[in-house]
Motif scaffolding. Structure first.
Motif, short mmCIF file in Angstrom:
data_model
loop_
_atom_site.label_atom_id
_atom_site.label_comp_id
_atom_site.label_asym_id
_atom_site.label_seq_id
_atom_site.Cartn_x
_atom_site.Cartn_y
_atom_site.Cartn_z
N ARG A 37 -33.05 79.38 38.13
CA ARG A 37 -32.25 79.06 39.31
C ARG A 37 -31.28 77.93 38.96
NH1 ARG A 37 -35.67 75.64 43.74
NH2 ARG A 37 -36.32 73.96 42.37
N CYS A 38 -30.24 77.81 39.81
CA CYS A 38 -29.24 76.77 39.59
C CYS A 38 -28.82 76.16 40.92
CB CYS A 38 -28.03 77.31 38.84
SG CYS A 38 -27.08 78.55 39.73
N LEU A 39 -28.28 74.95 40.83
CA LEU A 39 -27.79 74.23 41.99
C LEU A 39 -26.55 73.47 41.55
CD1 LEU A 39 -29.64 72.20 44.59
CD2 LEU A 39 -28.13 70.92 43.10
N VAL A 40 -25.54 73.42 42.40
CA VAL A 40 -24.31 72.69 42.11
C VAL A 40 -24.07 71.66 43.20
CG1 VAL A 40 -21.79 72.91 42.02
CG2 VAL A 40 -23.20 74.53 40.78
N ILE A 41 -23.67 70.45 42.79
CA ILE A 41 -23.19 69.45 43.74
C ILE A 41 -21.79 69.05 43.29
CG2 ILE A 41 -25.44 68.61 44.48
CD1 ILE A 41 -25.08 66.26 42.53
N GLY A 42 -20.97 68.62 44.21
CA GLY A 42 -19.59 68.27 43.91
C GLY A 42 -18.66 69.41 44.26
N ASP A 43 -17.48 69.40 43.63
CA ASP A 43 -16.52 70.47 43.86
C ASP A 43 -15.98 70.97 42.53
OD1 ASP A 43 -14.49 68.72 42.96
OD2 ASP A 43 -14.08 68.03 44.99
N LYS A 44 -15.01 71.88 42.57
CA LYS A 44 -14.55 72.52 41.34
C LYS A 44 -13.89 71.56 40.36
CE LYS A 44 -10.06 74.12 43.06
NZ LYS A 44 -9.21 73.43 42.11
N ASP A 45 -13.45 70.40 40.83
CA ASP A 45 -12.80 69.43 39.95
C ASP A 45 -13.80 68.48 39.28
OD1 ASP A 45 -10.18 70.36 40.40
OD2 ASP A 45 -10.15 69.31 42.32
N ALA A 100 -26.42 83.89 29.25
CA ALA A 100 -25.30 82.99 29.54
C ALA A 100 -24.45 83.55 30.68
CB ALA A 100 -24.45 82.77 28.28
N MET A 101 -24.21 84.84 30.68
CA MET A 101 -23.41 85.45 31.75
C MET A 101 -24.16 85.41 33.08
SD MET A 101 -20.59 85.91 30.41
CE MET A 101 -19.86 86.56 31.89
N ARG A 102 -25.48 85.55 33.05
CA ARG A 102 -26.29 85.46 34.27
C ARG A 102 -26.19 84.06 34.86
NH1 ARG A 102 -31.45 84.03 34.75
NH2 ARG A 102 -31.76 84.05 32.51
N ILE A 103 -26.27 83.03 34.00
CA ILE A 103 -26.12 81.65 34.45
C ILE A 103 -24.71 81.43 34.99
CG2 ILE A 103 -26.06 79.24 33.69
CD1 ILE A 103 -28.28 80.06 31.64
N HIS A 104 -23.71 81.91 34.26
CA HIS A 104 -22.31 81.79 34.68
C HIS A 104 -22.11 82.35 36.08
CE1 HIS A 104 -18.26 83.67 34.93
NE2 HIS A 104 -17.86 82.51 34.43
N ASP A 105 -22.60 83.57 36.30
CA ASP A 105 -22.44 84.21 37.61
C ASP A 105 -23.17 83.42 38.70
OD1 ASP A 105 -20.97 86.14 36.31
OD2 ASP A 105 -22.52 87.68 36.41
N GLY A 106 -24.37 82.92 38.39
CA GLY A 106 -25.10 82.12 39.36
C GLY A 106 -24.38 80.83 39.71
N LEU A 107 -23.78 80.17 38.71
CA LEU A 107 -23.04 78.94 38.97
C LEU A 107 -21.82 79.19 39.84
CD1 LEU A 107 -23.28 77.08 35.55
CD2 LEU A 107 -24.44 76.51 37.69
N LEU A 108 -21.14 80.31 39.62
CA LEU A 108 -19.99 80.64 40.47
C LEU A 108 -20.43 80.83 41.92
CD1 LEU A 108 -17.84 82.97 38.20
CD2 LEU A 108 -17.55 80.52 38.65
#
Length: 122
Positions: free
Chosen positions: A21-29, A102-110
């Motif tokens: 699983r993944c989680l993102v904080i912040g914005d695209k910059d 890597a592509m699975r992680i990439h897609d999850g991060l998007l």
């Protein structure tokens, strides 16, 4: 558009498989991504589009040491040499499963960029 694949590939090479699983904080910059692994490991990837030529810097923390991989380090020329060798008919430098992870992680991060602060299953 968020550029995430190169830092994800570095993380995948260093951490290996198993992100769940993944989680993102912040914005695209300027964002930070957390990757949780099935075996309890955790990776952190920081993305900063304003870092003036240092877009692909990685900090690696292990129980044994802490090191940084910079865009001008030997990591990147070796990676480029592997790519050139591949295009000249050489050996594929990574296995297919690693690329798929890597592509699975990439897609999850998007997906996680669209839902900051929420865990996304990979």
């Amino acid at each position: 558009d968020v550029e995430v694949i190169h830092p994800v590939e570095i993380c995948q090479t260093l951490m290996g498989p198993g992100a769940v699983r993944c989680l993102v904080i912040g914005d695209k910059d300027c964002m930070t991504a957390l990757l949780d692994y099935a075996d309890g490991r955790r990776a952190t990837i920081c993305f900063d589009t304003g870092c003036h030529g240092m877009k692909y810097t990685a900090v690696v923390n292990t129980k044994e040491d802490r090191r940084m991989v910079f865009a001008n380090s030997a990591f990147f020329p070796r990676m480029i040499d592997s790519a050139i060798s591949f295009f000249k008919g050489g050996v594929i430098p990574v296995d297919a499963q690693s690329t798929l992870d890597a592509m699975r992680i990439h897609d999850g991060l998007l997906k996680a960029v669209q839902a900051p602060g929420s865990w996304i299953d990979l």
